[in-house]
Motif scaffolding. Sequence first.
Motif, PDB file in Angstrom:
ATOM      1  N   LEU A 116     -72.160  -3.633  -5.396  1.00  0.00           N
ATOM      2  CA  LEU A 116     -72.072  -2.176  -5.272  1.00  0.00           C
ATOM      3  C   LEU A 116     -71.881  -1.519  -6.644  1.00  0.00           C
ATOM      4  O   LEU A 116     -72.509  -0.504  -6.937  1.00  0.00           O
ATOM      5  N   ARG A 117     -71.017  -2.109  -7.474  1.00  0.00           N
ATOM      6  CA  ARG A 117     -70.802  -1.566  -8.821  1.00  0.00           C
ATOM      7  C   ARG A 117     -72.100  -1.580  -9.619  1.00  0.00           C
ATOM      8  O   ARG A 117     -72.417  -0.622 -10.324  1.00  0.00           O
ATOM      9  N   SER A 118     -72.858  -2.675  -9.514  1.00  0.00           N
ATOM     10  CA  SER A 118     -74.101  -2.773 -10.289  1.00  0.00           C
ATOM     11  C   SER A 118     -75.122  -1.733  -9.839  1.00  0.00           C
ATOM     12  O   SER A 118     -75.985  -1.337 -10.612  1.00  0.00           O
ATOM     13  N   ASP A 137     -68.319  -6.046  -3.753  1.00  0.00           N
ATOM     14  CA  ASP A 137     -67.932  -5.039  -4.748  1.00  0.00           C
ATOM     15  C   ASP A 137     -68.737  -5.141  -6.045  1.00  0.00           C
ATOM     16  O   ASP A 137     -69.116  -4.133  -6.630  1.00  0.00           O
ATOM     17  N   ARG A 138     -69.009  -6.363  -6.501  1.00  0.00           N
ATOM     18  CA  ARG A 138     -69.757  -6.532  -7.757  1.00  0.00           C
ATOM     19  C   ARG A 138     -71.175  -5.988  -7.630  1.00  0.00           C
ATOM     20  O   ARG A 138     -71.714  -5.395  -8.564  1.00  0.00           O
ATOM     21  N   VAL A 185     -75.026  -9.660 -11.636  1.00  0.00           N
ATOM     22  CA  VAL A 185     -74.613  -9.815 -10.242  1.00  0.00           C
ATOM     23  C   VAL A 185     -74.785 -11.270  -9.826  1.00  0.00           C
ATOM     24  O   VAL A 185     -75.675 -11.966 -10.319  1.00  0.00           O
ATOM     25  N   GLY A 222     -74.209   1.241  -8.966  1.00  0.00           N
ATOM     26  CA  GLY A 222     -73.641   2.545  -9.286  1.00  0.00           C
ATOM     27  C   GLY A 222     -73.028   3.237  -8.088  1.00  0.00           C
ATOM     28  O   GLY A 222     -72.862   4.462  -8.099  1.00  0.00           O
ATOM     29  N   TYR A 276     -78.698  -7.901 -14.389  1.00  0.00           N
ATOM     30  CA  TYR A 276     -77.887  -6.897 -13.698  1.00  0.00           C
ATOM     31  C   TYR A 276     -76.435  -7.326 -13.527  1.00  0.00           C
ATOM     32  O   TYR A 276     -75.641  -6.612 -12.933  1.00  0.00           O
ATOM     33  N   GLU A 323     -69.960   4.035  -5.391  1.00  0.00           N
ATOM     34  CA  GLU A 323     -68.511   4.119  -5.323  1.00  0.00           C
ATOM     35  C   GLU A 323     -68.004   3.072  -4.333  1.00  0.00           C
ATOM     36  O   GLU A 323     -68.576   2.905  -3.253  1.00  0.00           O
ATOM     37  N   LEU A 324     -66.943   2.370  -4.707  1.00  0.00           N
ATOM     38  CA  LEU A 324     -66.378   1.328  -3.845  1.00  0.00           C
ATOM     39  C   LEU A 324     -65.475   1.974  -2.802  1.00  0.00           C
ATOM     40  O   LEU A 324     -64.284   2.164  -3.011  1.00  0.00           O
ATOM     41  N   ARG A 325     -66.074   2.374  -1.696  1.00  0.00           N
ATOM     42  CA  ARG A 325     -65.311   2.998  -0.619  1.00  0.00           C
ATOM     43  C   ARG A 325     -66.080   2.852   0.678  1.00  0.00           C
ATOM     44  O   ARG A 325     -67.278   2.588   0.688  1.00  0.00           O
TER      45      ARG A 325
END
Length: 149
Positions: free
Chosen positions: A110-112, A107-108, A31, A114, A29, A116-118
């Motif tokens: 959260l991105r994995s 952040d890494r 991460v 899918g 993944y 949104e970084l907010r």
Amino acid sequence: MSADNQLTPRQRDDLRIIAAMIIPASDEYKVPGADDAAIQADILATLGRDTGLVAAALDHLARLAGMPFADLEPTARDGVAQEFRKHGGAAAATLVRVVLQCYYRDDRVLRSLGLELRAPFPKGYVLPDGDWSLLDPVKARGGSLRRAP
């Protein structure tokens, strides 16, 4: 005093090792593990009121190991971690919660997933409708709290 000054160097080493056991890195993944330097820095920076319980959990882990947990042979760590999990109580639960909350806001990670970084506010996140009847016992207790004006 910052949280990283409240944990001893031994406790910080043990935290890094147990965090990696709780959430190992995943090449699949892409991460990091919870022992990643940025995630560890977040844990130490945000311990706050949980510092005492996390320190107690790390001390308990070291007592079970008979030495600093990080100094224990990797092959012997699993058995100690299982014993810690069974008998660690609130301190162990707090340690796991702290590791998880910091890991899942990286952040890494959260991105994995899918995501949104907010921040969740003001947009919010849509949650599926749940079983609202689970709140019936709370509603049945009546208003024991002061009502807002």
